[in-house]
Write an enzyme that holds these catalytic residues in place. Structure first.
Site, PDB file in Angstrom:
ATOM      1  N   ILE A 184       0.803  -1.101  -0.034  1.00  0.00           N
ATOM      2  CA  ILE A 184      -0.027   0.182   0.202  1.00  0.00           C
ATOM      3  C   ILE A 184       0.760   1.091   0.069  1.00  0.00           C
ATOM      4  O   ILE A 184       2.082   1.138   0.618  1.00  0.00           O
ATOM      5  CB  ILE A 184      -0.568   0.109   1.394  1.00  0.00           C
ATOM      6  CG1 ILE A 184      -1.845  -1.264   1.447  1.00  0.00           C
ATOM      7  CG2 ILE A 184      -1.716   1.032   1.385  1.00  0.00           C
ATOM      8  CD1 ILE A 184      -2.268  -1.402   2.660  1.00  0.00           C
ATOM      9  N   CYS A 185       0.688   2.214  -0.686  1.00  0.00           N
ATOM     10  CA  CYS A 185       1.056   3.405  -0.763  1.00  0.00           C
ATOM     11  C   CYS A 185      -0.087   4.564  -0.910  1.00  0.00           C
ATOM     12  O   CYS A 185      -1.199   4.228  -0.739  1.00  0.00           O
ATOM     13  CB  CYS A 185       2.028   3.886  -1.686  1.00  0.00           C
ATOM     14  SG  CYS A 185       1.937   3.684  -3.428  1.00  0.00           S
ATOM     15  N   ARG A 186       0.503   5.896  -1.407  1.00  0.00           N
ATOM     16  CA  ARG A 186      -0.755   7.092  -1.366  1.00  0.00           C
ATOM     17  C   ARG A 186      -1.400   6.719  -2.727  1.00  0.00           C
ATOM     18  O   ARG A 186      -2.667   6.749  -2.562  1.00  0.00           O
ATOM     19  CB  ARG A 186       0.088   8.207  -1.436  1.00  0.00           C
ATOM     20  CG  ARG A 186      -0.654   9.341  -1.570  1.00  0.00           C
ATOM     21  CD  ARG A 186       0.141  10.843  -1.415  1.00  0.00           C
ATOM     22  NE  ARG A 186       0.481  10.911  -2.837  1.00  0.00           N
ATOM     23  CZ  ARG A 186       0.128  11.431  -3.987  1.00  0.00           C
ATOM     24  NH1 ARG A 186      -1.339  12.094  -3.676  1.00  0.00           N
ATOM     25  NH2 ARG A 186       0.688  11.426  -4.979  1.00  0.00           N
TER      26      ARG A 186
END
Length: 100
Positions: free
Chosen positions: A64-66
């Site tokens: 997960i990231c932005r």
């Protein structure tokens, strides 16, 4: 080789069902202060190579990231090392579920 993906909706469904998932948030410290998906482990993208011993080749990890771009890069890197990975499409920008 392409990367397996999971949508934010699919991930929310799995969490609602109580599935035991290995979530890894690769954002920077100041980004995760605004909230992470409950149960996610925070390992910054730049620290992934130093933390390879955290990962188990028998488990699948969801990154997960932005926006989904950095986590995709991490997925390519780890997949090359023989790990099972999945990228959360759209990242936290698309996440409407719970955060803490």
């Amino acid at each position: 080789m392409s990367i397996e993906i999971i949508t934010t909706e699919e991930l929310q469904e799995k969490l609602k069902k109580g599935e035991n998932l290995e979530l890894v948030d690769v954002r920077e410290d100041e980004e995760v202060e605004f909230g992470m998906i409950p149960g996610a482990k925070h390992i910054k993208m730049g620290e992934i190579p130093a933390n390879l011993d955290y990962f188990d080749k028998d488990k699948e990890y969801i990154f997960i990231c932005r926006s989904g771009r950095r986590s995709e890069n991490v997925c390519y890197y780890l997949q090359d090392q023989g790990y099972k990975v999945r990228n959360m499409l759209g990242g936290m920008l698309d996440w409407s579920g719970e955060t803490k």
